[in-house]
Scaffold this active site. Structure first.
Site, mmCIF file in Angstrom:
data_model
loop_
_atom_site.group_PDB
_atom_site.id
_atom_site.type_symbol
_atom_site.label_atom_id
_atom_site.label_comp_id
_atom_site.label_asym_id
_atom_site.label_seq_id
_atom_site.Cartn_x
_atom_site.Cartn_y
_atom_site.Cartn_z
ATOM 1 N N SER A 146 0.817 -1.213 0.000
ATOM 2 C CA SER A 146 0.000 0.000 0.000
ATOM 3 C C SER A 146 0.857 1.272 0.000
ATOM 4 O O SER A 146 2.003 1.269 0.460
ATOM 5 C CB SER A 146 -0.912 0.013 1.226
ATOM 6 O OG SER A 146 -1.677 -1.165 1.263
HETATM 7 N N1 SAM Z 1 -0.295 -4.491 3.884
HETATM 8 C C1 SAM Z 1 0.399 -5.229 2.871
HETATM 9 C C2 SAM Z 1 1.835 -4.831 2.790
HETATM 10 O O1 SAM Z 1 2.299 -4.049 3.642
HETATM 11 O O2 SAM Z 1 2.519 -5.307 1.872
HETATM 12 C C3 SAM Z 1 -0.281 -5.074 1.538
HETATM 13 C C4 SAM Z 1 -1.560 -5.777 1.474
HETATM 14 S S1 SAM Z 1 -2.184 -5.933 -0.152
HETATM 15 C C5 SAM Z 1 -2.775 -4.339 -0.478
HETATM 16 C C6 SAM Z 1 -3.631 -6.890 0.203
HETATM 17 C C7 SAM Z 1 -3.371 -8.314 0.562
HETATM 18 O O3 SAM Z 1 -4.609 -8.896 0.977
HETATM 19 C C8 SAM Z 1 -2.893 -9.161 -0.604
HETATM 20 O O4 SAM Z 1 -1.659 -9.733 -0.269
HETATM 21 C C9 SAM Z 1 -3.980 -10.224 -0.768
HETATM 22 O O5 SAM Z 1 -3.502 -11.493 -1.153
HETATM 23 C C10 SAM Z 1 -4.585 -10.249 0.618
HETATM 24 N N2 SAM Z 1 -5.940 -10.789 0.729
HETATM 25 C C11 SAM Z 1 -6.992 -10.674 -0.110
HETATM 26 N N3 SAM Z 1 -8.074 -11.324 0.375
HETATM 27 C C12 SAM Z 1 -7.683 -11.859 1.565
HETATM 28 C C13 SAM Z 1 -8.343 -12.648 2.557
HETATM 29 N N4 SAM Z 1 -9.624 -13.011 2.449
HETATM 30 N N5 SAM Z 1 -7.631 -13.015 3.649
HETATM 31 C C14 SAM Z 1 -6.332 -12.667 3.796
HETATM 32 N N6 SAM Z 1 -5.658 -11.927 2.885
HETATM 33 C C15 SAM Z 1 -6.330 -11.519 1.786
#
Ligand code: SAM
Length: 216
Positions: free
Chosen positions: A62
């Protein structure tokens, strides 16, 4: 001194002066975590810019402002227990770990869950527990939480997350009808219900799971 220290200081100045992030602990931790070590090698030089960046598996790390804003809205103390949904690169997990007592993080994609776990070892972070799975169900065994951060956009607020929040606890989550654009909400659990605040537009990858978007 690492070669990105000046870029990181400029990022922090932007968070403080332009984006009005005012919690000194959040600014301090953003000034210390080396964000360039969480992005692909070829994008390192962009790590401190004002935008999200691709990581592996079509996911993103993000935008620094969003990381700082969500963290600030959680109002963490050194005794907080936090649930993080969407650990991705592990960058946000480390920010949380430095401000809270314990962080429980769930990542849907196995490859990213492994990368995030490896990062915690590299940085000798002991208070983060990462699991692969569907975070839209929360993580019941460690509930209730003082704070929950969802780093992926959901069509509605997942009910298990509301249930797993302590009274007085804060849930920060992007919500939107469109899988690509959302509004960032903070939901505070009160004695007699929930109070919700709008913190502006944002754009996250979708939360895919039982209480999020269905995987098509
Ligand atoms: N905060 C993270 C970082 O610092 O790198 C970035 C997060 S990224 C924007 C969103 C993440 O949410 C992705 O890695 C995706 O695979 C995960 N995601 C999507 N649906 C999810 C779920 N139901 N449970 C857990 N993770 C999920």
């Amino acid at each position: 001194m690492d070669e990105y220290k000046i870029a990181r200081e400029k990022m922090v100045a932007r968070l403080r002066d332009h984006y009005k992030i005012s919690d000194p602990r959040v600014l301090e931790v953003m000034a210390t975590v080396p964000r360039h070590l969480f992005v692909p090698e070829a994008l390192k030089f962009q790590a401190y810019r004002d935008n999200a960046l691709p990581i592996s598996s079509n996911q993103t790390i993000s935008q620094p402002y969003i990381v700082a804003k969500m963290t600030e809205l959680l109002e963490l103390t050194p005794s907080s227990k936090v649930l993080e949904i969407g650990a991705g690169s592990g960058y946000q997990s480390i920010i949380l770990a430095r401000l809270a007592r314990a962080v429980y993080a769930i990542e849907r994609l196995p490859v990213l869950a492994e990368v995030a776990k490896a990062r915690m070892s590299e940085f000798a972070i002991k208070n983060v527990t990462i699991q692969q799975g569907d975070g839209s169900n929360g993580w019941e065994i460690y509930a209730p939480y003082d704070a929950i951060l969802v780093a992926a956009g959901s069509p509605t607020v997942p009910k298990p997350l509301l249930e797993q929040l302590k009274t007085g606890g804060r849930l920060v989550i992007p919500i939107g009808d469109d899988p690509k654009t959302q509004v960032l909400f903070r939901i505070v659990k009160e004695e007699n219900g929930y109070r919700s605040e709008d913190h502006g537009n944002c754009s996250f990858v979708p939360l895919i799971g039982e209480h999020g978007w269905k995987n098509s």
